[in-house]
Design a protein around this motif. Structure first.
Motif, short mmCIF file in Angstrom:
data_model
loop_
_atom_site.label_atom_id
_atom_site.label_comp_id
_atom_site.label_asym_id
_atom_site.label_seq_id
_atom_site.Cartn_x
_atom_site.Cartn_y
_atom_site.Cartn_z
N VAL A 1 0.85 -1.19 0.00
CA VAL A 1 0.00 0.00 0.00
C VAL A 1 0.90 1.24 0.00
N GLY A 2 0.55 2.21 -0.84
CA GLY A 2 1.35 3.41 -0.99
C GLY A 2 2.36 3.33 -2.12
N GLN A 3 2.52 2.14 -2.70
CA GLN A 3 3.46 1.97 -3.81
C GLN A 3 3.01 2.77 -5.01
N LYS A 4 3.92 3.53 -5.60
CA LYS A 4 3.63 4.35 -6.77
C LYS A 4 4.04 3.61 -8.05
N GLY A 5 3.46 4.04 -9.17
CA GLY A 5 3.79 3.45 -10.44
C GLY A 5 5.26 3.60 -10.78
N ALA A 6 5.86 2.57 -11.37
CA ALA A 6 7.29 2.59 -11.69
C ALA A 6 7.61 3.66 -12.72
N VAL A 7 6.69 3.92 -13.64
CA VAL A 7 6.82 4.99 -14.62
C VAL A 7 5.78 6.05 -14.28
N SER A 8 6.22 7.27 -14.04
CA SER A 8 5.28 8.32 -13.68
C SER A 8 5.79 9.67 -14.17
N PRO A 9 5.02 10.36 -15.01
CA PRO A 9 3.69 9.93 -15.45
C PRO A 9 3.76 8.99 -16.66
N GLU A 10 2.66 8.26 -16.86
CA GLU A 10 2.46 7.51 -18.08
C GLU A 10 1.72 8.42 -19.07
N HIS A 11 2.10 8.35 -20.33
CA HIS A 11 1.52 9.23 -21.34
C HIS A 11 0.52 8.45 -22.20
N VAL A 12 -0.71 8.96 -22.29
CA VAL A 12 -1.76 8.26 -23.03
C VAL A 12 -2.57 9.25 -23.86
N ARG A 13 -3.19 8.72 -24.89
CA ARG A 13 -4.20 9.45 -25.65
C ARG A 13 -5.00 8.41 -26.41
N MET A 14 -6.17 8.78 -26.89
CA MET A 14 -7.04 7.85 -27.60
C MET A 14 -7.57 8.52 -28.86
N GLY A 15 -6.97 8.19 -29.99
CA GLY A 15 -7.50 8.64 -31.27
C GLY A 15 -8.56 7.67 -31.76
N PHE A 16 -9.30 8.05 -32.78
CA PHE A 16 -10.39 7.21 -33.27
C PHE A 16 -9.89 5.90 -33.85
N ASP A 17 -8.76 5.92 -34.54
CA ASP A 17 -8.25 4.71 -35.19
C ASP A 17 -6.96 4.21 -34.53
N GLN A 18 -6.73 4.59 -33.31
CA GLN A 18 -5.53 4.20 -32.59
C GLN A 18 -5.74 2.84 -31.93
N HIS A 19 -4.94 1.85 -32.27
CA HIS A 19 -5.01 0.54 -31.62
C HIS A 19 -4.50 0.70 -30.20
N MET A 20 -5.27 0.19 -29.22
CA MET A 20 -4.97 0.48 -27.83
C MET A 20 -4.08 -0.57 -27.16
N GLY A 21 -3.45 -1.45 -27.93
CA GLY A 21 -2.43 -2.33 -27.38
C GLY A 21 -2.93 -3.71 -27.01
N GLU A 22 -2.03 -4.52 -26.42
CA GLU A 22 -2.37 -5.92 -26.13
C GLU A 22 -3.43 -6.06 -25.04
N HIS A 23 -3.50 -5.08 -24.14
CA HIS A 23 -4.54 -5.15 -23.12
C HIS A 23 -5.92 -4.84 -23.70
N TYR A 24 -5.95 -3.98 -24.71
CA TYR A 24 -7.21 -3.58 -25.35
C TYR A 24 -7.02 -3.60 -26.86
N PRO A 25 -7.13 -4.78 -27.47
CA PRO A 25 -6.78 -4.94 -28.89
C PRO A 25 -7.87 -4.48 -29.85
N PHE A 26 -8.24 -3.21 -29.74
CA PHE A 26 -9.22 -2.64 -30.66
C PHE A 26 -9.06 -1.13 -30.64
N THR A 27 -9.80 -0.43 -31.48
CA THR A 27 -9.75 1.03 -31.55
C THR A 27 -11.06 1.63 -31.04
N LEU A 28 -11.05 2.94 -30.82
CA LEU A 28 -12.28 3.62 -30.42
C LEU A 28 -13.35 3.46 -31.50
#
Length: 325
Positions: A157-184
């Motif tokens: 508890v209290g552990q912070k993310g190893a990478v901070s900040p993480e950079h994200v955005r969501m375009g209409f045709d942007q594939h969202m990666g292996e965790h979310y293998p589809f686009t908006l």
């Protein structure tokens, strides 16, 4: 709104919908997730479950009807997932009819046969000290400290993310990666509640003059880079979302806009069948650094899916605890 002499609770209900499964090809740490049919079958499930936040879309039109555009600016949806839904099943969302000027309601969703899918709360406006606790806040407050973790024994508890900040955005045709293998756009073609405010063609007609990300897809946006946080338990093991809260603070979340994420583990817990990591993710506008939203996620891992669980529990001298995750 007319005043009634009856104490009978009244709910606003949406139509029955058939949410679609989008995660059949999802992978975690190079193995399939619970949303894969074969993996689900190995766990004794009758089918691959649809991810919990998919159901949030069915609440958006109901809560927009109650609170107007403020729902996407300062709304909060907080839910405990109760039973899995597989593709083809019908689900209906319910919202408690609020008293005049109320900014807090109970929500729930059911399958066509009445089986509960989720229960929780929704609210609007900046959080105040005397607000009732949200569903997730109440569950965290009721957690019993656990010293018996096996899968998540390396986390704190209290552990912070190893990478901070993480950079994200969501375009209409942007594939969202292996965790979310589809686009908006893939999601918008099958979303249960289409809305012109979500689209490239008509998003400029939204109250904010640009397209917004549907509430269910805020979870996808924030989940895309979650591997960077390093909040990994022992594995391989299979996880699922057991509860989730999304709060807009200065929303909406906009399509194709840069955001920065900061994560922190705020609780660890276990039930008879799972170990849980509760993570708060704060969402900042990358251009202004304004805090625009946050999510609390209860990510539960099935003990039975971690092959050496019983052996390692004995080696650690730990007895699995009961109770709710």
């Amino acid at each position: 709104m007319k005043i009634s002499p009856f104490a009978t609770p009244i709910a606003i209900a949406g139509p029955l919908r058939k949410p679609r499964q989008m995660l059949a090809d999802q992978t975690y740490d190079s193995h399939k997730s619970i949303h894969d049919d074969a993996t689900a079958a190995d766990l004794g499930l009758r089918g691959a479950p649809i991810e919990g936040p998919t159901h949030f879309s069915q609440f958006d039109p109901l809560l927009l009807a109650l609170w107007g555009p403020a729902w996407f600016e300062t709304g909060c949806i907080s839910a405990h997932y109760q039973n899995m839904v597989v593709e083809g099943e019908e689900v209906r969302a319910f919202v408690e009819q609020p008293a005049p000027d109320a900014r807090f309601v109970r929500i729930w969703a059911e399958k066509k046969d009445g089986t509960p899918v989720l229960k929780g709360t929704a609210s609007v406006g900046a959080p105040l000290a005397d607000d009732p606790p949200t569903e997730i806040e109440q569950r965290i407050a009721n957690l019993r400290p656990s010293a018996q973790l096996v899968i998540n024994r390396d986390l704190a508890v209290g552990q912070k993310g190893a990478v901070s900040p993480e950079h994200v955005r969501m375009g209409f045709d942007q594939h969202m990666g292996e965790h979310y293998p589809f686009t908006l756009n893939d999601k918008l073609r099958v979303i249960t509640e289409p809305c012109p405010w979500y689209t490239a063609e008509d998003g400029a007609g939204s109250p904010w003059g640009r397209p917004i990300v549907p509430t269910e897809m805020v979870s996808v946006l924030l989940g895309t880079t979650m591997g960077q946080a390093g909040f990994r338990g022992r594995g391989p093991a299979i996880g699922l979302f057991a509860g989730q809260q999304i709060r807009y603070l200065q929303g909406p979340i906009f399509v194709d806009h840069p955001y920065e994420l900061e994560r922190e583990i705020i609780a660890l817990s276990e039930s008879a069948k799972t170990e849980s990591v509760w993570v708060r993710t704060r969402v900042y506008d990358a251009k202004t650094r304004a805090l625009v939203a946050e999510m609390i996620l209860n990510h539960a891992t099935l003990k039975a899916s971690y092959e050496p669980y019983e052996r390692e529990a004995r080696e650690l001298g730990r007895v699995p605890a009961g109770g709710a995750a």
